[in-house]
Structures are given as C-alpha cells and as structure tokens.
Design an enzyme around this catalytic site. Structure first.
Site, PDB file in Angstrom:
ATOM      1  N   TYR A 417      40.507  55.045  48.669  1.00  0.00           N
ATOM      2  CA  TYR A 417      40.903  53.827  48.044  1.00  0.00           C
ATOM      3  C   TYR A 417      41.433  53.043  48.959  1.00  0.00           C
ATOM      4  O   TYR A 417      42.388  53.258  49.685  1.00  0.00           O
ATOM      5  CB  TYR A 417      41.850  53.868  46.752  1.00  0.00           C
ATOM      6  CG  TYR A 417      41.982  52.801  45.978  1.00  0.00           C
ATOM      7  CD1 TYR A 417      41.085  51.884  46.273  1.00  0.00           C
ATOM      8  CD2 TYR A 417      42.751  53.086  44.924  1.00  0.00           C
ATOM      9  CE1 TYR A 417      41.383  50.574  45.404  1.00  0.00           C
ATOM     10  CE2 TYR A 417      42.670  51.871  43.880  1.00  0.00           C
ATOM     11  CZ  TYR A 417      42.000  50.954  44.105  1.00  0.00           C
ATOM     12  OH  TYR A 417      42.164  49.654  43.393  1.00  0.00           O
ATOM     13  N   CYS A 418      40.754  51.829  49.456  1.00  0.00           N
ATOM     14  CA  CYS A 418      41.154  50.658  50.200  1.00  0.00           C
ATOM     15  C   CYS A 418      41.325  51.320  51.658  1.00  0.00           C
ATOM     16  O   CYS A 418      40.361  51.951  52.256  1.00  0.00           O
ATOM     17  CB  CYS A 418      42.452  50.188  49.605  1.00  0.00           C
ATOM     18  SG  CYS A 418      43.150  48.575  50.579  1.00  0.00           S
TER      19      CYS A 418
END
Length: 681
Positions: A417-418
């Site tokens: 994530y990210c």
C-alpha cells in the site's frame, strides 16, 4: 405673564434641535405647558429613584408634542442628562457586557498560552528558517508566473480587464439586490463547496457579494497560473499549489467579520467560542511540540484493540524494525498460498483494519486467506540509520522467511500500500535479480513506482528543499510525524486545514469522533536514512523506473518482475495520482491488470462490498495513454474487493486446513495489534 412665557417658549423653540422640532405623525394636540414636568416624552429614559415625582408617562395613545419638549425648565433638562448618564452606566439586565468583558480577558490570557506554546518548539531558529524558506520559495515561484504575464502587457491588461469586469458585474448585481430586486448571481454557488452552504451566503446580499467576489478572484488566479505558457512542470505545479494555499487562507469563511455563521456564533456566545478555540489552539501547539497538530477527531473515543485494529491475531515475530502479525482464521479451510501485506511506514498499518465494518484484513480472513501484515516500528533517534535497504531486509525479506517457516509454503502472494508498495516493487526487482521466486503474485494499492508525474507531492521535493530537510533530520535522526501529517494536510487545505481551524479555533467546537481521522492523526516518525533515500531516489531522481536505483549493491530493473500484477489506483488520489500509477504500471515485465477505483487515496481502497459505495473501472492492461484508457473503461458499481479476490484465488485455488498463528513453529510474542503500533510520535 402669559406673554412672557410665550416669548420664552419661542426662544427655546429656536434653540431646539430640528429633529425634535418635527411633529410626530398623528400627534395629539399640544398639552398645556403646566403638564411638562408631569408628562415627559414617552421616549425618554426612566428617571433615577431620587426623582420619583416626575416619573409619569403619557398614555400610549398620546404622542409627545413639540411644546412638551421645548418647554422643559433648565432643571428638567439637567435631570434628563443625569438620567441618560445613569442609564448608560447601568449594566444590561442579562449581564451581556459582563460576560463579554470576562471572555475578552480570558481571550487575552489564552493568547498568552498560545504564544508560550508556539515558543515551546525545541529549535525556534530552525522553525523560523523553514518558514522563511517556504515564503521565499512561494514568492520566487509566483514571481515567475507574474514575469510571464508582465512580459506580455496586452495579455496582462486583458486578464486584469476580465477580473475588473467580473467584480463590477457582481457589485452591480449586489446593488440591485439591496434595492429590493431579485437578480441571479454572477457567480452561482458551488454545491460541492461546503464553506458556503449556510443560507446567509446566498440570502444576504452583503455576504453573497463576498462569496462571489472571492470565488471569481480565486478562479482568475488559478487561470493565470494554468495559462502561463512555457513554465516547466515543477514550477507550474508549485505555483498552482501556492495559489490554492493562499486563496484557501484568504477565504471570507475563515474570519468572524466576514462569515455570517461565525459572526452569529460569536455574538450569541459573547466571545466564549473564541476563548474555547484559543484554549484548543494552545493545547494543539503543545501536543505538536510547538508545531500545530490540528485535531481532526475526538481521539478519546477510540482505543486500539477495542474500537480499532480489532481483528484477532498474534505477533509471531518482532525485530528492531517491525512486528509480523498473523491473523486467526475464521474458516475451517484456507487457501494454501498465504498473503503478506506491506503497509506504508509513514502511517500505521491499521488503516487496513480500521474497525469491524471497514476492515480489509477481517474481510480477507473471512474469505479464507491466511493473512500476515507488517507493523513498522515508530523509530526514535537511535534508529536514524535504518535505511531503505534495512526496510527490505529486516522487513519484507524477514517476513517472507517467517511465513515460510510457519506455513511450509514457498510461494506467497504479496500486497503493498502506497510507499509500502514502492518498497515491495523494489524488493521484487531485487529478488528477480537474485532469482528468488518466493513472491509469485503482487497487488499494489495506490502505489507509485514512476514519479515523473507524481502530482502535488513533487512541490515538496527539489534539491534545495531536500538539502534543508536532510540538515533538519540530521539533528533529530528522524522526520517528525506531525510535520509529515501537516505536509499531507496542506495538499487539501480547505478540507484538512481551514475546515478544522474554523471549527476548532474560531467556533470553539470539539471535532466529532471519526475513526479514519483518528488514524490519520496517529502519525509516525521516519528514520533519517530511509526518508532521505526514498525522496532522493524516487521523487527527485526517479531512479526506480530509470533502472538506476541500487539496493545492497544490486541495480534494480522492474522489467525483470514477471509475476502477475493487480494495480488498483483511485480516481481522486492526491498522493498517488491515478495517472502516475498508470504510467508506472507499464514498467513491469509481466501481465498487469490496471483497475481504477472511485474516491481517493484511502476511501477508494478501503471500500467494503457490503457498503455498496463508490465504483471502479476496468479497461484491460495499462497501454496507450491514461486518458484513452479511462474513456474506453467500463464502470462497475460497488467495491473492487471481490474482483481482486477472484483474480488472486484463480492463480492458486488449492486449500488446506486452517492454520493457527505461529503454526507451532514460532511462539507468539503478543496479541494483535502488537506493541509497535501503540507507540506515539
């Protein structure tokens, strides 16, 4: 005698003010002069208790006459002056003045607290230097835009004429409204702009004029930046950002005198709202160590492990950098291939386990996946030298080793994530160079690997800013979590900055309890070495997709990553723009499924199926331009989670009996959500 009295009355009449000489409409016949002291004008104030003999009021149906006023004796006039002075000295019957005066004194006192809190920063010189550098950069950037327009006087004159014409139209429309005419606004209200939703912004001509003028000027300023040709992308992005930042700060909705809601609230509370707001401002400055840590939610309503991060599980591994959590299964059978989630280290992992209704982790476990997640340490100065390489070795690779020991499976599906996805992509390129095939499927949640069009975050990274940031981090050993949170907040100043400044510090209202904002406020520090490497290699030099990033002596090449990729971007993402994610997805060497989710960086990812919110678009692999892909994509209502699950489980459908955390191989060291996540920045 009568003649003398009449002559005296005429002299007094000449000396009397004209306003008093004008007879009232439907006035009663003049009362006899002898009644002057017994029947003073009804509009006069009450006499003090020392003169009860003259406290006689005319009947309601009798209006005061001209003769009643002018035939007062000098003593009566003195008594009236005394009455007025006494009345003016009396406090209002409800004590409003006392309350307002008391609140004013409290406001001054709270102002001293605010100043003391602001001065509590450990290095005021550094804070002032940082502020001065930002102001200088804004001035320089906007000066480039101004220079473009000033070198073309005709264009500049036309642009100014457009602004003046619009403001003149607004003023004309306002004058018509003040005269009682109903005329449509020159700049209609924007229903999506929550700053101006109160009825007074439209119903009151004065405030409507303010709103229209501000909106027109803001759009004009944005157009001036947008139409400044010949600027490089970095300068234009910075100019656009600074323009938004300034226009947000100058909004009439931010100030008591120009916001009807704030004005009414302040008058009703006799300034008590400002006292409470100043008190909260002092508290938030102290909480941020001299840097404003804007409270966005009532964090007291949430407790980790009770209200948030509640999915049952165990910490099966802990090292200097991370805790590895394995979640307890809720199905009798599970898919054989486990799932490892790598969250970002700039926030805490439990955004993926926010609560029972919004938890991606809980949902994935319920679908029969064996879920592992990394919980990063919240570092202090002793961990300043933990770099990107350490996060790969002691984070992702250490987790892979533990998972293989616990499950006996040599193949793992991974999700990042990210910035956790950026680390995961780098790790995949590293493993590909080492011919290590333990990760044979990867999912990226709002992840950038190419930073050529990284959006607004680019404005915070240039050579000068990075050098200044590295000097600051060298003193503490880390980037403070509050500063990182404020950076992200400034990307959306209306929603994440001024909205709370007005609500908290002007209205004096405590923010409501909101789990997502409570998580957002639970910031983390970032080690100096890691943050410097990430900013320099990604945002500044874009080395990962250029094939120039080196980790542990290995030059990384994303084309060597040939495992299946599921890339989910979000349409309104201001941190990892969908266009940037689309460009980066083209650099992988294997099959890529690009999916565009609705909403933004968080809401677009945390979108449970049973909520039936938002939507997503599917249009095949990321080929051609982003705009063309969007035009041909198919919109699907609801959550993208089921589509992802089908993609994931089709690759490895085999199932095995459910596994307990640790698998009898690793002894758990604690319950989820673990100890590292509880450390405050």
């Amino acid at each position: 005698m009568t003649t003398k009295l009449n002559a005296k009355a005429k002299r007094n009449q000449k000396r009397a003010p004209k306003a008093l000489l004008a007879p009232a409409r439907d006035a009663a016949p003049p009362a006899p002069a002898v009644q002057a002291e017994k029947r003073p004008p009804a509009a006069q104030v009450e006499p003090p208790p020392v003169a009860p003999a003259v406290q006689v009021e005319a009947p309601p149906s009798v209006a005061p006459s001209r003769e009643l006023v002018v035939q007062e004796t000098p003593r009566a006039s003195e008594r009236e002056r005394f009455r007025r002075k006494a009345k003016a000295a009396e406090p209002p019957p409800t004590g409003e003045f006392d309350t307002a005066a008391e609140n004013l004194a409290k406001l001054v006192d709270q102002g001293r607290r605010v100043m003391a809190a602001a001065m509590s920063a450990p290095d005021l010189a550094e804070t002032r230097s940082e502020l001065a550098a930002n102001v200088a950069d804004a001035t320089k950037t906007l000066g480039v835009v101004a220079e473009y327009w000033m070198t073309q006087p005709e264009r500049a004159a036309m642009a100014q004429a457009d602004l003046i014409s619009g403001l003149t139209d607004i003023w004309s429309q306002t004058l018509h409204r003040f005269s009682g005419e109903e005329t449509p606004p020159v700049v209609p209200p924007d229903p999506s702009d929550k700053r101006f939703t109160a009825p007074d912004w439209s119903n009151n001509p004065f405030f409507d004029c303010l709103r229209q003028s501000y909106t027109l000027a803001t759009r004009w300023a944005n157009d001036m930046v947008e139409h400044a040709e010949g600027l490089d992308s970095q300068t234009k992005a910075k100019a656009s950002f600074y323009t938004r930042l300034i226009s947000s700060a100058m909004s009439p909705s931010n100030f008591v005198a120009t916001n009807p809601e704030l004005l009414r609230a302040t008058l009703e509370a006799r300034g008590g709202n400002l006292v409470r707001g100043m008190e909260m401002l002092a508290e938030d400055l102290l909480a941020g160590g001299g840097t404003l840590k804007i409270r966005q939610s009532d964090d007291s309503k949430f407790q980790l492990g009770v209200d948030m991060a509640t999915t049952p599980g165990k910490v099966i591994l802990r090292n200097e950098l991370m805790e590895l959590i394995q979640y307890t299964p809720t199905t009798s059978e599970v898919y054989a291939r486990p799932l490892l989630i790598v969250p970002p280290w700039i926030n805490k992992f439990y955004v993926l386990d926010l609560n029972r209704e919004k938890s991606f982790v809980r949902w994935a476990v319920a679908q029969g996946l064996t879920v592992f997640i990394i919980s990063w340490v919240n570092p202090d100065e002793s961990q300043a030298d933990l770099g990107f390489e350490a996060y790969m070795h002691e984070g992702v690779l250490a987790a892979l080793d533990a998972i293989e020991r616990v499950t006996g499976e040599s193949k793992v599906a991974a999700a990042g994530y990210c910035v956790g996805g950026t680390l995961l992509a780098s790790t995949l390129a590293y493993l590909a160079a080492k011919r290590d095939k333990r990760i044979d499927s990867v999912t990226f949640f709002a992840t950038q690997v190419d930073f050529s069009e990284a959006g607004d975050m680019q404005i915070f990274v240039d050579k000068a800013k990075l050098a200044a940031l590295e000097d600051a981090m060298a003193k503490t050993g880390y980037l403070d979590g509050v500063k990182m949170a404020n950076t992200f907040n400034m990307l959306r100043p209306n929603e994440l900055v001024w909205n709370y400044i007005v609500n908290n510090y002007v209205k004096g209202v405590d923010p409501a309890a909101f789990d997502l904002l409570a998580w957002n406020a639970d910031s983390t520090r970032i080690p100096r070495a890691n943050h410097s490497f990430y900013l320099r290699n990604c945002y500044l030099e874009n080395n990962l997709t250029r094939g120039e990033m080196v980790i542990d002596g290995v030059k990384l090449d994303l084309k060597q990553v040939t495992v299946p990729v599921y890339e989910i971007a979000t349409k309104e993402d201001h941190i990892a723009p969908a266009r940037s994610v689309f460009i980066g997805a083209k650099y992988f060497g294997g099959p890529v499924k690009y999916v565009l989710g609705g909403a933004g960086h968080i809401a677009g990812i945390i979108n449970p199926p049973d909520k039936d919110k938002y939507q997503y678009w599917m249009g095949g692999p990321p080929v051609g331009s982003y705009d063309d892909w969007v035009k041909s994509a198919t919109e699907i209502k609801g959550s993208w989670w089921p589509d992802w699950l089908a993609w994931l489980t089709e690759q490895a459908p085999r199932k095995v009996p459910a596994r307990e955390p640790g698998g009898g191989v690793l002894t758990p060291v604690g319950d989820a959500p673990g100890a590292y996540v509880r450390v405050k920045a």
